[in-house]
Write a protein that holds these residues in place. Structure first.
Motif, short mmCIF file in Angstrom:
data_model
loop_
_atom_site.label_atom_id
_atom_site.label_comp_id
_atom_site.label_asym_id
_atom_site.label_seq_id
_atom_site.Cartn_x
_atom_site.Cartn_y
_atom_site.Cartn_z
N SER A 109 8.42 -58.01 7.01
CA SER A 109 7.02 -57.49 7.56
C SER A 109 6.25 -58.76 8.36
O SER A 109 5.65 -58.42 9.30
CB SER A 109 6.23 -57.14 6.20
N LEU A 110 6.42 -59.95 7.75
CA LEU A 110 5.93 -60.96 8.31
C LEU A 110 6.28 -61.61 9.88
O LEU A 110 5.51 -61.73 10.67
CB LEU A 110 6.02 -62.40 7.53
N ASN A 111 7.59 -61.25 10.05
CA ASN A 111 8.46 -61.56 11.33
C ASN A 111 7.74 -60.73 12.56
O ASN A 111 7.67 -61.02 13.54
CB ASN A 111 9.97 -61.30 11.33
N GLU A 112 7.33 -59.39 12.08
CA GLU A 112 6.79 -58.31 12.99
C GLU A 112 5.26 -58.72 13.31
O GLU A 112 4.58 -58.54 14.21
CB GLU A 112 7.05 -56.96 12.55
N TRP A 113 4.61 -59.59 12.34
CA TRP A 113 3.16 -59.80 12.39
C TRP A 113 2.70 -61.31 12.75
O TRP A 113 1.71 -61.36 13.50
CB TRP A 113 2.55 -59.33 11.02
N ILE A 114 3.54 -62.26 12.44
CA ILE A 114 3.08 -63.47 12.43
C ILE A 114 2.93 -64.10 13.94
O ILE A 114 2.25 -65.10 14.26
CB ILE A 114 4.02 -64.55 11.52
N ALA A 115 3.73 -63.63 14.97
CA ALA A 115 3.85 -64.24 16.39
C ALA A 115 2.27 -64.37 16.80
O ALA A 115 1.94 -65.12 17.26
CB ALA A 115 4.59 -63.21 17.06
N ASP A 116 1.37 -63.49 16.43
CA ASP A 116 0.28 -63.24 17.15
C ASP A 116 -0.95 -62.88 16.26
O ASP A 116 -1.98 -62.18 16.49
CB ASP A 116 0.00 -62.37 18.36
N TYR A 117 -0.80 -63.57 15.10
CA TYR A 117 -1.77 -63.31 13.99
C TYR A 117 -3.15 -63.90 14.42
O TYR A 117 -3.20 -64.89 14.83
CB TYR A 117 -0.92 -63.76 12.53
N ASP A 118 -3.89 -63.49 13.65
CA ASP A 118 -5.51 -63.89 13.93
C ASP A 118 -5.72 -65.15 12.96
O ASP A 118 -5.41 -65.20 11.98
CB ASP A 118 -6.49 -62.88 13.54
N PRO A 119 -6.04 -66.40 13.59
CA PRO A 119 -6.25 -67.44 12.81
C PRO A 119 -7.19 -67.52 11.73
O PRO A 119 -7.24 -68.03 10.77
CB PRO A 119 -6.85 -68.31 14.09
N ALA A 120 -7.88 -66.14 11.64
CA ALA A 120 -8.82 -66.18 10.45
C ALA A 120 -8.08 -65.80 9.39
O ALA A 120 -8.51 -66.37 7.95
CB ALA A 120 -9.77 -64.87 10.52
N PHE A 121 -6.79 -65.75 9.15
CA PHE A 121 -5.88 -65.32 8.10
C PHE A 121 -4.96 -66.51 7.68
O PHE A 121 -4.10 -66.38 7.08
CB PHE A 121 -4.95 -64.21 8.58
N LYS A 122 -5.35 -67.99 8.54
CA LYS A 122 -4.51 -68.99 8.21
C LYS A 122 -4.36 -69.26 6.75
O LYS A 122 -3.31 -69.71 6.31
CB LYS A 122 -5.15 -70.15 8.98
N LEU A 123 -5.68 -69.20 5.91
CA LEU A 123 -5.41 -69.79 4.50
C LEU A 123 -4.73 -68.62 3.69
O LEU A 123 -3.79 -69.30 2.90
CB LEU A 123 -6.71 -69.89 3.99
N PRO A 124 -4.96 -67.37 3.55
CA PRO A 124 -4.04 -66.39 2.89
C PRO A 124 -2.47 -66.51 3.38
O PRO A 124 -1.51 -66.45 2.38
CB PRO A 124 -4.57 -64.98 3.19
N LEU A 125 -2.21 -66.84 4.84
CA LEU A 125 -0.87 -66.91 5.11
C LEU A 125 -0.20 -68.04 4.55
O LEU A 125 0.99 -68.18 4.24
CB LEU A 125 -0.97 -67.01 6.63
N LEU A 126 -0.93 -69.11 4.53
CA LEU A 126 -0.19 -70.64 4.01
C LEU A 126 -0.22 -70.51 2.77
O LEU A 126 0.91 -70.83 1.92
CB LEU A 126 -1.38 -71.50 4.36
N ASP A 127 -0.97 -69.45 1.84
CA ASP A 127 -0.62 -69.24 0.35
C ASP A 127 0.71 -68.49 0.17
O ASP A 127 1.53 -69.00 -0.68
CB ASP A 127 -1.92 -68.37 -0.18
N LEU A 128 0.70 -67.49 1.19
CA LEU A 128 2.14 -66.72 0.93
C LEU A 128 3.31 -67.65 1.27
O LEU A 128 4.10 -67.35 0.84
CB LEU A 128 1.84 -65.60 2.01
#
Length: 217
Positions: free
Chosen positions: A193-212
């Motif tokens: 799921s992440l591989n399909e999303w992370i390439a152009d994710y919104d920087p606003a999601f940086k903190l929850p993404l780092l937690d994951l």
């Protein structure tokens, strides 16, 4: 607030449960119950109390738990009435009725995944209150996670791929919870799921993404 009189609390919850078959009446009577047990001594900013984005009665946990105990048999006996209660409660823009909606939904047995997920999707998209996000995760989807993990993971993947900020955030947090769960054994589903999303994710999601990513490491 003063100590709760347990006998009176049991009487109040029993009286409230008598209206279970009439969702509108139940919601009306619930408002009186919440007003009675509201803790107005709590103040935001004191003793670590954080503000909520919607109104809260701050009722004691004991009152909430006794109400759910009283409703349990009614939920088991009448699934359709329980679903009507769930929908009516979520329409109330107040913290406790919506938490009760999540808890009632979690206690309705043998629901089709679609029945649960159509409500949860609507709730997530309509919600920015962290305590409700926790209630959705802790209660509303918990039976689905246990009994139909494939449907739950599919829901999270769809949420991460959607254009809804709230669904994106919910999926990231839910994936983090799963990654931290020692009993969860399908990490590849999260990576796909992440591989399909992370390439152009919104920087606003940086903190929850780092937690994951930290949980996955």
């Amino acid at each position: 607030m003063p100590a709760i009189n347990l006998a009176r609390l049991r009487m109040h919850t029993a009286d409230l449960a008598q209206h279970f078959s009439d969702a509108n009446k139940f919601v009306h009577e619930l408002e009186g119950f919440l007003e009675f047990y509201a803790d107005r001594t709590r103040r935001v900013g004191l003793a670590g109390i954080t503000p909520t984005l919607i109104h809260s009665y701050n009722i004691p946990r004991q009152a909430m738990n006794q109400l759910m105990l009283e409703l349990k048999d009614h939920i088991s006996a009448d699934k359709e009435a329980a679903l009507m209660i769930v929908d009516a409660l979520w329409e109330v823009e107040t913290l406790e009725p919506r938490i009760i909606a999540c808890r009632v939904l979690s206690l309705i047995e043998d629901l089709e995944p679609e029945i649960v997920l159509e409500r949860v999707e609507s709730w997530i998209s309509d919600n920015e209150e962290e305590k409700l996000t926790q209630a959705i995760s802790q209660y509303a989807v918990e039976p689905l996670k246990a009994n139909n993990p494939g449907a739950y993971l599919g829901f999270l993947a769809d949420g991460l791929a959607s254009d809804s900020t709230q669904r994106n955030l919910f999926s990231l947090q839910a994936y983090t919870d799963l990654a931290n769960d020692q009993t969860f054994d399908d990490l590849p589903a999260i990576f796909r799921s992440l591989n399909e999303w992370i390439a152009d994710y919104d920087p606003a999601f940086k903190l929850p993404l780092l937690d994951l990513l930290s949980a996955l490491a």
